[in-house]
Design a protein around this motif. Structure first.
Motif, PDB file in Angstrom:
ATOM      1  N   GLY A 102       0.808  -1.215   0.000  1.00  0.00           N
ATOM      2  CA  GLY A 102       0.000   0.000   0.000  1.00  0.00           C
ATOM      3  C   GLY A 102       0.841   1.264   0.000  1.00  0.00           C
ATOM      4  N   TRP A 103       2.031   1.174   0.571  1.00  0.00           N
ATOM      5  CA  TRP A 103       2.922   2.346   0.593  1.00  0.00           C
ATOM      6  C   TRP A 103       3.266   2.779  -0.831  1.00  0.00           C
ATOM      7  N   MET A 104       3.307   1.818  -1.763  1.00  0.00           N
ATOM      8  CA  MET A 104       3.624   2.160  -3.151  1.00  0.00           C
ATOM      9  C   MET A 104       2.553   3.073  -3.739  1.00  0.00           C
ATOM     10  N   VAL A 105       1.297   2.749  -3.474  1.00  0.00           N
ATOM     11  CA  VAL A 105       0.188   3.548  -3.993  1.00  0.00           C
ATOM     12  C   VAL A 105       0.272   4.962  -3.439  1.00  0.00           C
ATOM     13  N   ARG A 106       0.517   5.094  -2.143  1.00  0.00           N
ATOM     14  CA  ARG A 106       0.652   6.432  -1.538  1.00  0.00           C
ATOM     15  C   ARG A 106       1.823   7.182  -2.174  1.00  0.00           C
ATOM     16  N   GLU A 107       2.933   6.509  -2.358  1.00  0.00           N
ATOM     17  CA  GLU A 107       4.122   7.151  -2.926  1.00  0.00           C
ATOM     18  C   GLU A 107       3.880   7.600  -4.371  1.00  0.00           C
ATOM     19  N   TRP A 108       3.235   6.747  -5.166  1.00  0.00           N
ATOM     20  CA  TRP A 108       2.993   7.058  -6.576  1.00  0.00           C
ATOM     21  C   TRP A 108       1.973   8.174  -6.742  1.00  0.00           C
ATOM     22  N   SER A 109       1.163   8.434  -5.732  1.00  0.00           N
ATOM     23  CA  SER A 109       0.135   9.463  -5.867  1.00  0.00           C
ATOM     24  C   SER A 109       0.618  10.841  -5.412  1.00  0.00           C
ATOM     25  N   ALA A 164      -1.621  10.344 -12.038  1.00  0.00           N
ATOM     26  CA  ALA A 164      -2.958   9.777 -11.910  1.00  0.00           C
ATOM     27  C   ALA A 164      -3.018   8.522 -12.767  1.00  0.00           C
ATOM     28  N   GLY A 165      -3.916   7.661 -12.435  1.00  0.00           N
ATOM     29  CA  GLY A 165      -4.088   6.400 -13.148  1.00  0.00           C
ATOM     30  C   GLY A 165      -4.440   5.324 -12.141  1.00  0.00           C
ATOM     31  N   ASP A 166      -4.974   4.236 -12.613  1.00  0.00           N
ATOM     32  CA  ASP A 166      -5.419   3.199 -11.691  1.00  0.00           C
ATOM     33  C   ASP A 166      -4.291   2.689 -10.796  1.00  0.00           C
ATOM     34  N   PHE A 167      -3.038   2.788 -11.249  1.00  0.00           N
ATOM     35  CA  PHE A 167      -1.917   2.313 -10.437  1.00  0.00           C
ATOM     36  C   PHE A 167      -1.661   3.197  -9.218  1.00  0.00           C
ATOM     37  N   THR A 168      -2.261   4.386  -9.177  1.00  0.00           N
ATOM     38  CA  THR A 168      -2.126   5.260  -8.008  1.00  0.00           C
ATOM     39  C   THR A 168      -3.346   5.152  -7.103  1.00  0.00           C
ATOM     40  N   SER A 169      -4.076   4.069  -7.227  1.00  0.00           N
ATOM     41  CA  SER A 169      -5.294   3.831  -6.456  1.00  0.00           C
ATOM     42  C   SER A 169      -5.264   2.407  -5.907  1.00  0.00           C
ATOM     43  N   ARG A 202      -9.148  -1.152 -12.374  1.00  0.00           N
ATOM     44  CA  ARG A 202     -10.574  -0.816 -12.466  1.00  0.00           C
ATOM     45  C   ARG A 202     -10.719   0.631 -12.896  1.00  0.00           C
ATOM     46  N   VAL A 203     -11.765   0.897 -13.667  1.00  0.00           N
ATOM     47  CA  VAL A 203     -11.994   2.261 -14.119  1.00  0.00           C
ATOM     48  C   VAL A 203     -12.261   3.182 -12.924  1.00  0.00           C
ATOM     49  N   GLU A 204     -12.871   2.655 -11.858  1.00  0.00           N
ATOM     50  CA  GLU A 204     -13.110   3.471 -10.658  1.00  0.00           C
ATOM     51  C   GLU A 204     -11.800   4.015 -10.099  1.00  0.00           C
ATOM     52  N   GLY A 205     -10.756   3.192 -10.121  1.00  0.00           N
ATOM     53  CA  GLY A 205      -9.452   3.642  -9.626  1.00  0.00           C
ATOM     54  C   GLY A 205      -8.883   4.754 -10.473  1.00  0.00           C
ATOM     55  N   ALA A 206      -9.050   4.649 -11.788  1.00  0.00           N
ATOM     56  CA  ALA A 206      -8.559   5.692 -12.685  1.00  0.00           C
ATOM     57  C   ALA A 206      -9.319   6.994 -12.471  1.00  0.00           C
ATOM     58  N   ILE A 207     -10.644   6.893 -12.311  1.00  0.00           N
ATOM     59  CA  ILE A 207     -11.460   8.093 -12.094  1.00  0.00           C
ATOM     60  C   ILE A 207     -11.111   8.744 -10.762  1.00  0.00           C
ATOM     61  N   GLU A 208     -11.056   7.937  -9.696  1.00  0.00           N
ATOM     62  CA  GLU A 208     -10.711   8.489  -8.376  1.00  0.00           C
ATOM     63  C   GLU A 208      -9.339   9.152  -8.392  1.00  0.00           C
ATOM     64  N   LEU A 236      -9.513  12.524 -10.168  1.00  0.00           N
ATOM     65  CA  LEU A 236     -10.098  13.545  -9.290  1.00  0.00           C
ATOM     66  C   LEU A 236      -9.106  13.974  -8.210  1.00  0.00           C
ATOM     67  N   ARG A 237      -8.380  13.013  -7.641  1.00  0.00           N
ATOM     68  CA  ARG A 237      -7.380  13.336  -6.633  1.00  0.00           C
ATOM     69  C   ARG A 237      -6.300  14.237  -7.220  1.00  0.00           C
ATOM     70  N   GLY A 238      -5.803  13.875  -8.407  1.00  0.00           N
ATOM     71  CA  GLY A 238      -4.781  14.689  -9.061  1.00  0.00           C
ATOM     72  C   GLY A 238      -5.277  16.101  -9.357  1.00  0.00           C
ATOM     73  N   ALA A 239      -6.529  16.210  -9.795  1.00  0.00           N
ATOM     74  CA  ALA A 239      -7.097  17.537 -10.072  1.00  0.00           C
ATOM     75  C   ALA A 239      -7.195  18.358  -8.791  1.00  0.00           C
TER      76      ALA A 239
END
Length: 80
Positions: A31-38, A47-52, A57-63, A66-69
């Motif tokens: 999980g630390w990887m996701v936090r680091e990549w975001s 942004a991208g599903d790999f940062t979620s 999943r498309v939900e991860g890409a959308i979320e 939005l986080r990046g924005a």
């Protein structure tokens, strides 16, 4: 409940001639990887599903979009 399942089907990404891959995800405990990549890197935002935690999943890409924005413009109002 399980006696209501009528059919099950599978899909192998590696068996597809034009794909030859699969969805990736962080390893168990990664999980630390996701936090680091975001995290933004100066003016560069990721942004991208790999940062979620919803990798693949498309939900991860959308979320993540939005986080990046919100990282760029925290006061932006939602559209629509």
């Amino acid at each position: 409940m399980f006696d209501e399942i009528l059919d099950v089907d599978g899909f192998a990404w590696t068996g597809q001639d034009w794909i030859r891959g699969s969805f990736g995800s962080p390893p168990l405990g990664g999980g630390w990887m996701v936090r680091e990549w975001s995290l933004p890197e100066r003016h560069l935002h990721f942004a991208g599903d790999f940062t979620s935690l919803k990798t693949g999943r498309v939900e991860g890409a959308i979320e993540s979009g939005l986080r990046g924005a919100r990282q760029i413009e925290p006061d932006a109002a939602p559209v629509g």
